[in-house]
Design an enzyme around this catalytic site. Sequence first.
Site, PDB file in Angstrom:
ATOM      1  N   ARG A   1       0.841  -1.179  -0.161  1.00  0.00           N
ATOM      2  CA  ARG A   1       0.180  -0.017  -0.006  1.00  0.00           C
ATOM      3  C   ARG A   1       0.797   1.153  -0.052  1.00  0.00           C
ATOM      4  O   ARG A   1       0.545   2.198  -0.614  1.00  0.00           O
ATOM      5  CB  ARG A   1      -0.891  -0.119   1.224  1.00  0.00           C
TER       6      ARG A   1
ATOM      7  N   THR B   1     -15.812  -4.769  12.194  1.00  0.00           N
ATOM      8  CA  THR B   1     -16.770  -5.486  13.269  1.00  0.00           C
ATOM      9  C   THR B   1     -15.774  -6.805  13.714  1.00  0.00           C
ATOM     10  O   THR B   1     -15.109  -7.528  12.773  1.00  0.00           O
ATOM     11  CB  THR B   1     -17.946  -5.815  12.550  1.00  0.00           C
TER      12      THR B   1
ATOM     13  N   SER C   1      -9.619   7.172  13.731  1.00  0.00           N
ATOM     14  CA  SER C   1     -10.411   6.024  13.468  1.00  0.00           C
ATOM     15  C   SER C   1     -11.862   6.135  14.052  1.00  0.00           C
ATOM     16  O   SER C   1     -11.983   6.874  15.077  1.00  0.00           O
ATOM     17  CB  SER C   1      -9.751   4.861  13.891  1.00  0.00           C
TER      18      SER C   1
ATOM     19  N   ALA D   1     -25.150   6.631  12.256  1.00  0.00           N
ATOM     20  CA  ALA D   1     -26.424   6.176  12.668  1.00  0.00           C
ATOM     21  C   ALA D   1     -27.801   6.944  11.831  1.00  0.00           C
ATOM     22  O   ALA D   1     -28.757   6.365  11.285  1.00  0.00           O
ATOM     23  CB  ALA D   1     -26.785   5.881  14.012  1.00  0.00           C
TER      24      ALA D   1
ATOM     25  N   GLY E   1     -29.975  -0.676  -1.366  1.00  0.00           N
ATOM     26  CA  GLY E   1     -29.332  -0.601  -0.111  1.00  0.00           C
ATOM     27  C   GLY E   1     -28.045  -0.310   0.208  1.00  0.00           C
ATOM     28  O   GLY E   1     -27.178   0.083  -0.813  1.00  0.00           O
TER      29      GLY E   1
ATOM     30  N   CYS F   1     -18.478   1.591   6.611  1.00  0.00           N
ATOM     31  CA  CYS F   1     -19.007   2.407   7.648  1.00  0.00           C
ATOM     32  C   CYS F   1     -20.322   2.225   8.346  1.00  0.00           C
ATOM     33  O   CYS F   1     -20.280   1.840   9.300  1.00  0.00           O
ATOM     34  CB  CYS F   1     -18.826   3.841   7.572  1.00  0.00           C
TER      35      CYS F   1
ATOM     36  N   LYS G   1     -21.108  -1.206   9.784  1.00  0.00           N
ATOM     37  CA  LYS G   1     -20.166  -1.393  11.007  1.00  0.00           C
ATOM     38  C   LYS G   1     -20.440  -0.410  12.387  1.00  0.00           C
ATOM     39  O   LYS G   1     -20.327  -0.910  13.291  1.00  0.00           O
ATOM     40  CB  LYS G   1     -18.878  -1.279  10.603  1.00  0.00           C
TER      41      LYS G   1
HETATM   42  P1  NAD Z   1      -8.350   1.183   5.842  1.00  0.00           P
HETATM   43  O1  NAD Z   1      -8.398  -0.454   5.882  1.00  0.00           O
HETATM   44  O2  NAD Z   1      -8.341   1.380   4.418  1.00  0.00           O
HETATM   45  O3  NAD Z   1      -6.930   1.324   6.247  1.00  0.00           O
HETATM   46  C1  NAD Z   1      -6.478   1.172   7.472  1.00  0.00           C
HETATM   47  C2  NAD Z   1      -4.848   0.877   7.481  1.00  0.00           C
HETATM   48  O4  NAD Z   1      -4.464   0.917   8.620  1.00  0.00           O
HETATM   49  C3  NAD Z   1      -4.468  -0.448   6.779  1.00  0.00           C
HETATM   50  O5  NAD Z   1      -3.895   0.048   5.621  1.00  0.00           O
HETATM   51  C4  NAD Z   1      -3.591  -1.143   7.537  1.00  0.00           C
HETATM   52  O6  NAD Z   1      -2.696  -1.870   7.137  1.00  0.00           O
HETATM   53  C5  NAD Z   1      -3.379  -0.116   8.388  1.00  0.00           C
HETATM   54  N1  NAD Z   1      -2.675  -0.571   9.952  1.00  0.00           N
HETATM   55  C6  NAD Z   1      -3.553  -1.199  10.664  1.00  0.00           C
HETATM   56  N2  NAD Z   1      -2.861  -1.466  11.858  1.00  0.00           N
HETATM   57  C7  NAD Z   1      -1.674  -0.938  11.729  1.00  0.00           C
HETATM   58  C8  NAD Z   1      -0.383  -0.833  12.585  1.00  0.00           C
HETATM   59  N3  NAD Z   1      -0.506  -1.399  13.938  1.00  0.00           N
HETATM   60  N4  NAD Z   1       0.515   0.029  12.263  1.00  0.00           N
HETATM   61  C9  NAD Z   1       0.449   0.314  10.902  1.00  0.00           C
HETATM   62  N5  NAD Z   1      -0.502   0.361   9.899  1.00  0.00           N
HETATM   63  C10 NAD Z   1      -1.566  -0.295  10.553  1.00  0.00           C
HETATM   64  O7  NAD Z   1      -9.465   1.666   6.620  1.00  0.00           O
HETATM   65  P2  NAD Z   1     -10.152   3.298   6.290  1.00  0.00           P
HETATM   66  O8  NAD Z   1     -11.317   2.951   5.426  1.00  0.00           O
HETATM   67  O9  NAD Z   1      -8.937   3.935   6.213  1.00  0.00           O
HETATM   68  O10 NAD Z   1     -10.840   3.573   7.910  1.00  0.00           O
HETATM   69  C11 NAD Z   1      -9.826   3.734   8.927  1.00  0.00           C
HETATM   70  C12 NAD Z   1     -10.861   4.123  10.145  1.00  0.00           C
HETATM   71  O11 NAD Z   1     -11.385   5.436   9.701  1.00  0.00           O
HETATM   72  C13 NAD Z   1     -11.824   3.109  10.594  1.00  0.00           C
HETATM   73  O12 NAD Z   1     -12.027   3.249  11.831  1.00  0.00           O
HETATM   74  C14 NAD Z   1     -13.125   3.495   9.637  1.00  0.00           C
HETATM   75  O13 NAD Z   1     -14.198   3.390  10.450  1.00  0.00           O
HETATM   76  C15 NAD Z   1     -12.755   5.243   9.882  1.00  0.00           C
HETATM   77  N6  NAD Z   1     -13.635   5.934   8.773  1.00  0.00           N
HETATM   78  C16 NAD Z   1     -13.633   5.537   7.583  1.00  0.00           C
HETATM   79  C17 NAD Z   1     -14.316   6.132   6.527  1.00  0.00           C
HETATM   80  C18 NAD Z   1     -14.229   5.604   5.103  1.00  0.00           C
HETATM   81  O14 NAD Z   1     -14.966   6.423   4.261  1.00  0.00           O
HETATM   82  N7  NAD Z   1     -13.795   4.658   4.757  1.00  0.00           N
HETATM   83  C19 NAD Z   1     -14.842   7.499   6.860  1.00  0.00           C
HETATM   84  C20 NAD Z   1     -14.514   7.881   8.314  1.00  0.00           C
HETATM   85  C21 NAD Z   1     -13.912   7.303   9.145  1.00  0.00           C
HETATM   86  C1  UDX Z   2     -20.528   7.308   4.958  1.00  0.00           C
HETATM   87  C2  UDX Z   2     -20.730   9.046   5.478  1.00  0.00           C
HETATM   88  O1  UDX Z   2     -21.422   9.591   4.720  1.00  0.00           O
HETATM   89  C3  UDX Z   2     -19.482   9.733   5.892  1.00  0.00           C
HETATM   90  O2  UDX Z   2     -19.989  10.965   6.408  1.00  0.00           O
HETATM   91  C4  UDX Z   2     -18.500   8.922   6.645  1.00  0.00           C
HETATM   92  O3  UDX Z   2     -17.367   9.738   7.265  1.00  0.00           O
HETATM   93  C5  UDX Z   2     -18.246   7.423   6.297  1.00  0.00           C
HETATM   94  O4  UDX Z   2     -19.522   6.798   5.946  1.00  0.00           O
HETATM   95  P1  UDX Z   2     -19.777   6.632   2.712  1.00  0.00           P
HETATM   96  O5  UDX Z   2     -19.911   5.381   3.178  1.00  0.00           O
HETATM   97  O6  UDX Z   2     -18.319   6.792   1.871  1.00  0.00           O
HETATM   98  O7  UDX Z   2     -19.499   7.910   3.888  1.00  0.00           O
HETATM   99  O8  UDX Z   2     -20.817   7.182   1.564  1.00  0.00           O
HETATM  100  P2  UDX Z   2     -22.097   7.625   1.604  1.00  0.00           P
HETATM  101  O9  UDX Z   2     -22.332   8.912   0.313  1.00  0.00           O
HETATM  102  O10 UDX Z   2     -22.533   7.902   2.789  1.00  0.00           O
HETATM  103  O11 UDX Z   2     -22.926   6.466   1.169  1.00  0.00           O
HETATM  104  C6  UDX Z   2     -23.244   5.183   1.754  1.00  0.00           C
HETATM  105  C7  UDX Z   2     -24.125   4.317   1.111  1.00  0.00           C
HETATM  106  O12 UDX Z   2     -25.375   4.828   1.256  1.00  0.00           O
HETATM  107  C8  UDX Z   2     -23.770   3.993  -0.477  1.00  0.00           C
HETATM  108  O13 UDX Z   2     -23.888   2.715  -0.476  1.00  0.00           O
HETATM  109  C9  UDX Z   2     -24.776   4.898  -1.161  1.00  0.00           C
HETATM  110  O14 UDX Z   2     -24.933   4.671  -2.233  1.00  0.00           O
HETATM  111  C10 UDX Z   2     -25.989   4.597  -0.220  1.00  0.00           C
HETATM  112  N1  UDX Z   2     -27.002   6.121  -0.072  1.00  0.00           N
HETATM  113  C11 UDX Z   2     -26.456   7.068   0.239  1.00  0.00           C
HETATM  114  C12 UDX Z   2     -28.098   5.785  -0.525  1.00  0.00           C
HETATM  115  O15 UDX Z   2     -28.660   4.502  -0.928  1.00  0.00           O
HETATM  116  N2  UDX Z   2     -29.119   6.718  -0.632  1.00  0.00           N
HETATM  117  C13 UDX Z   2     -28.670   8.006  -0.313  1.00  0.00           C
HETATM  118  O16 UDX Z   2     -29.409   8.898  -0.300  1.00  0.00           O
HETATM  119  C14 UDX Z   2     -27.227   8.155   0.073  1.00  0.00           C
END
Ligand code: NAD
Ligand code: UDX
Length: 452
Positions: free
Chosen positions: A37, A89, A126, A220, A266, A271, A274
Amino acid sequence: MKICCIGAGYVGGPTMAVIALKAPDIQVTVVDMNAARIAAWNSDTLPIYEPGLDDVVKEARGRNLFFSTDVKATIAAADIIFVSVNTPTKTYGVGSGRAADLRYIESVARTIAEVSTTPKIIVEKSTIPVKTAETIQQILAANTSGAKFQVLSNPEFLAEGTAVPDLFNPDRVLIGGERTPEGDAAVETLVSVYARWVPRERIITTNLWSSELSKLVANAFLAQRISSINAISALCEATGADVDEVANAIGKDSRIGPKFLKASVGFGGSCFQKDILNLVYLCESFGLPEVAAYWNQVVSMNDYQKRRFSARILKSLFNTVADKRIAVFGFAFKKDTNDTRESAAINVVRDLLAEHANVVVYDPKVPAAEIMSDVLGKGETNPRLTVATSAYEAALDAHAIAIVTEWDEFKTLDYTKIFADMHKPASLFDGRNIVDLAKLRAIGFRAHGIGR
Ligand code: NAD
Ligand code: UDX
C-alpha cells in the site's frame, strides 16, 4: 511541527494529503505496515480512486508529504500522531458480529508507548466506541516512563467518492479533548492545523466522549434516513406511489431536508453497518436493550432491501434465472470509488448465483480479481461468474440487466443498441433509479425501478 499518521487507508491517505497541501510548513508522514500500500502511495497509481486526489498528492508528495513503512521512527519523531487504522466489526468471541475489533488501536497505542521519548498529541481519527480514549490513556500510562501524552478525538466525516471536496470544505471539524489546561492546549494545537483552511466557526470542540459518540451517531442518523426511504420504497411498489416523488415532496420540508433520501438497492460501504452494529452493541453493554433494538432495525431494513431487489429480479424473470445471463452494472458500493466493502452488489450477485444464473459484472473502477474474491472468497472461481470490460459486453446476449451502482456512464449508454443484443423479453432492474424507465419501456425493455 511534525505529523505522523498511522494507517494509509481510505481515511489516512486523503486526510493527510489535504493537511499537507494546506499546511506546507508541517511535515506529514503517513505510515502503514502494509508495504504494498505504501509503495502504491509513492507511485503514479494511488491505491485508492478518489476524484481530485492525484493532483493533491502530486503537489505535496516529496515536499512535505511522505509515505513510509518505518512506523516506529516516524512515531518517535512526531509531535502529533493521527491513528487512522481500521476498526472492523469483531468476527470472534464476545460481541462477535457487532462490537468493534480494537486490536489494531491497542497495538498502535503500545507501539507509541514503546518508542516515544518526547510529548505527543495522539488523535483518534479512526471511528471507535465511546470511551476508547480511556483505553489508550491507560495503555500509555502503564507502558511509558516520562513521555507526556494528550489523547484527542477527531472523527472523520468524509464520504468516499467526494473525499477531496469534503476535506477542502467540511461541514464541520469535530475535536474532543480532556477539559484540563493540558487538554485545552492540545485541542488548540489541533484547531490551529485545521484553521489554516477551515473557518473557525466550523471547528467544534467538545469533551472527549461527546466527540467519540457523535461519529457513531452521525452515521446512524444518515443510514437511518436511507433505511426509512427504502422501507417506504416497498410500500410505493405495493401502492403505485413513486418513491422519488415522495422523497421530493417530503424533502421540501426544511425540517426534513432533501439530502440522503435516495431510495436504493441498499446502503453499503465500510462504515454504516459497522458503526450502527457498534452502537447497538454499546447500547446493550450499557443496559439499554430498547435503544439497541431501535438502531438494529436500520440494519435489518437494509438487509431486507438487498434481498428484496434480488427477489424482484427472480420473480420478474418467471421465477427462474437458472442458466440465464444477467448483466450486473456496477460493483462498487457507490459511484466514484473503487471500494467494494459491504457493497450491495456482493449480496445481489451471490443471490443470483445461488439461483444458478450466469452473472456478468461490469464496473469501471473495480478490478476483476476483487469482484471474484468479494463474491466467492479469495482464490475461488465459479464458471457462472465472469467480469466484462464494458457495459455493452456484459449485456450482450443477456436476459436482464441489474444496475447496482449509480456510475454516471450508465445513464448515457445506448440502450437501443443494448436492447437489440439481448434475449427477449429483455428486462432491466434499476437499483439506483438513474435511468428513465419510460424511455426504456418505449425501446421495449421490461423496466423496473426501486419504489416505483
Ligand atoms: P483501511 O482499512 O483502508 O486503512 C487502515 C490501514 O491501517 C490499513 O492500510 C492497515 O494496514 C493499517 N494498519 C492497521 N494497523 C496498523 C498498525 N499497527 N501499524 C501500521 N498500520 C496499520 O481503513 P479506512 O477505510 O481508512 O478506515 C480507517 C478508520 O477510519 C476506521 O476506523 C473507519 O471506521 C474510519 N472511517 C472511515 C471512513 C471511510 O470512508 N472509509 C470515513 C470515516 C471514518
Ligand atoms: C459515510 C458517511 O456519509 C460519511 O460521513 C462517513 O465519514 C463515512 O460513511 P460513505 O460510506 O463513504 O460515507 O458514503 P455515503 O455517501 O454515505 O454512502 C453510503 C451508502 O449509502 C452508499 O452505498 C450509497 O450508495 C448509499 N446511499 C447514500 C443511498 O442509498 N441513498 C442515499 O440517499 C445516500
